[in-house]
Design an enzyme around this catalytic site. Structure first.
Site, PDB file in Angstrom:
ATOM      1  N   LYS A  52       3.773  -0.649  -9.693  1.00 29.75           N
ATOM      2  CA  LYS A  52       4.482   0.064 -10.766  1.00 29.75           C
ATOM      3  C   LYS A  52       3.478   0.725 -11.718  1.00 29.75           C
ATOM      4  O   LYS A  52       3.674   1.843 -12.170  1.00 29.75           O
ATOM      5  CB  LYS A  52       5.406  -0.903 -11.527  1.00 29.75           C
ATOM      6  CG  LYS A  52       6.619  -1.324 -10.707  1.00 29.75           C
ATOM      7  CD  LYS A  52       7.428  -2.447 -11.343  1.00 29.75           C
ATOM      8  CE  LYS A  52       8.536  -2.895 -10.391  1.00 29.75           C
ATOM      9  NZ  LYS A  52       9.334  -4.017 -10.901  1.00 29.75           N
ATOM     10  N   GLN A  96       9.188  -8.742 -15.162  1.00 37.12           N
ATOM     11  CA  GLN A  96       9.239  -8.900 -13.712  1.00 37.12           C
ATOM     12  C   GLN A  96       9.926 -10.229 -13.367  1.00 37.12           C
ATOM     13  O   GLN A  96       9.604 -11.277 -13.925  1.00 37.12           O
ATOM     14  CB  GLN A  96       7.812  -8.846 -13.123  1.00 37.12           C
ATOM     15  CG  GLN A  96       7.764  -8.850 -11.607  1.00 37.12           C
ATOM     16  CD  GLN A  96       8.417  -7.616 -10.967  1.00 37.12           C
ATOM     17  OE1 GLN A  96       8.366  -6.523 -11.504  1.00 37.12           O
ATOM     18  NE2 GLN A  96       9.040  -7.816  -9.820  1.00 37.12           N
ATOM     19  N   ASP A 119      14.813  -1.354 -16.571  1.00 35.49           N
ATOM     20  CA  ASP A 119      15.286  -1.990 -15.330  1.00 35.49           C
ATOM     21  C   ASP A 119      16.812  -1.888 -15.217  1.00 35.49           C
ATOM     22  O   ASP A 119      17.369  -2.121 -14.146  1.00 35.49           O
ATOM     23  CB  ASP A 119      14.912  -3.481 -15.323  1.00 35.49           C
ATOM     24  CG  ASP A 119      13.759  -3.784 -14.381  1.00 35.49           C
ATOM     25  OD1 ASP A 119      13.594  -3.051 -13.395  1.00 35.49           O
ATOM     26  OD2 ASP A 119      13.051  -4.772 -14.625  1.00 35.49           O
TER      27      ASP A 119
HETATM   28  N1  GUN Z   1      12.235  -8.567  -9.018  1.00 27.79           N
HETATM   29  C1  GUN Z   1      12.776  -8.057  -7.884  1.00 27.79           C
HETATM   30  N2  GUN Z   1      13.222  -6.802  -8.101  1.00 27.79           N
HETATM   31  C2  GUN Z   1      12.976  -6.515  -9.390  1.00 27.79           C
HETATM   32  C3  GUN Z   1      13.211  -5.374 -10.216  1.00 27.79           C
HETATM   33  O1  GUN Z   1      13.766  -4.344  -9.808  1.00 27.79           O
HETATM   34  N3  GUN Z   1      12.791  -5.477 -11.498  1.00 27.79           N
HETATM   35  C4  GUN Z   1      12.196  -6.597 -11.994  1.00 27.79           C
HETATM   36  N4  GUN Z   1      11.841  -6.609 -13.266  1.00 27.79           N
HETATM   37  N5  GUN Z   1      11.971  -7.677 -11.263  1.00 27.79           N
HETATM   38  C5  GUN Z   1      12.355  -7.631  -9.969  1.00 27.79           C
END
Ligand code: GUN
Length: 292
Positions: A52, A96, A119
């Site tokens: 990311k 996350q 998110d």
């Molecule tokens: N863990 C698995 N997928 C995601 C996501 O799209 N965002 C976040 N923050 N954690 C995740």
């Protein structure tokens, strides 16, 4: 069978984001700033956060990562969320997942300012999404919609079967695809761990979204000829023949199902890159809204 290339579709979307960021900078606005919070040292989460960060940089979005110890308390994390909520430099941030077991995910997510919730996990964004109002949409479902659009896959009137009812993929994608909207108007069936006769249901599907969290769950004998398959799963399987010691597989038995599918996403290189591109898109949207 046509392979759905998430890397290609994500690159295209990222190009348009980069152009918009460049325009902001030309207009003397600051570049959008994305923050990620990573608690603990789970290798998969580290990989995602690194990806990311790298993708942000590539489109001109500035980013920073808070790497916190596994022992971080819920209160310490809430304090950091409060700090980022009021930090004028920050346009959007993500926590996350998964978080360590001693931290209640809902408490953390609910504390995020929904305008910075890139998110799209906050109840306010989920609620607005359900009502069809403008919202920051959850990144993975949004990425799936982009893929369907990019490959001109019609959803109107189609039978879509979603496997898995998680808050971050299964539930929101079912809502999005059943909405009265361009990338909606589908008849959606949401299957989960209590669903009976899953194979009978998947066999009637025109489009299957597999987000069930079980490696190679969807087999060739569970799908009809010509089905479109979107595989959201990602699992590390030990493979000592490879230098890194593992390989990645999805929720779909790719070898078998790809023989019957008209379109199918690979793992990796399918949905994953789109999730990141959608996150960047949300960061840009959040930054623009704040600038208004
Ligand atoms: N863990 C698995 N997928 C995601 C996501 O799209 N965002 C976040 N923050 N954690 C995740």
């Amino acid at each position: 069978m046509k392979l759905i290339d998430g890397k290609e579709a994500a690159a295209k979307l990222q190009k348009t984001i980069a152009a918009e960021v460049a325009k902001m900078i030309d207009n003397d606005l600051k570049a959008p700033h994305l923050v990620a919070i990573l608690v603990g040292d789970e290798p998969a989460s580290q990989t995602y956060v690194n990806a990311k960060e790298k993708a942000s940089r590539a489109v001109g979005i500035t980013s920073s990562v808070y790497r916190l110890s596994e022992k971080t308390t819920e209160n310490e994390l809430l304090n950091l969320v409060d700090f980022l909520n009021q930090d004028e430099e920050v346009d959007g941030f993500i926590v996350q997942l998964p978080l360590p077991k001693h931290i209640q995910v809902e408490r953390i997510l609910n504390r995020i300012d929904y305008r910075k919730d890139v998110d799209g996990f906050h109840p306010m964004n989920i609620g607005k999404m359900v009502l069809g109002e403008e919202a920051l949409l959850p990144a993975t479902p949004q990425g799936i919609l982009y893929l369907l659009e990019y490959y001109k896959i019609e959803t109107k009137g189609k039978n879509v079967v979603v496997l898995g009812r998680s808050n971050i993929v299964g539930t929101p994608i079912s809502i999005l695809l059943s909405r009265k909207a361009k990338l909606g108007d589908a008849t959606v069936t949401l299957c989960h761990s209590r669903t009976e006769n899953i194979a009978q249901i998947t066999k009637s599907a025109d489009i299957i979204i597999a987000a069930i969290g079980q490696a190679e769950f969807l087999k060739a004998d569970m799908v009809k000829e010509g089905v479109v398959v979107i595989d959201v799963g990602i699992h590390r399987i030990e493979d000592l023949k490879l230098e890194k010691g593992y390989r990645l597989i999805g929720d779909v038995d790719f070898k078998g199902v790809s023989k019957k599918a008209s379109f199918i996403t690979p793992v990796p290189g399918g949905v994953g890159p789109m999730t990141i591109a959608a996150l960047l898109k949300n960061t840009l949207l959040a930054a623009k809204k704040r600038g208004q």
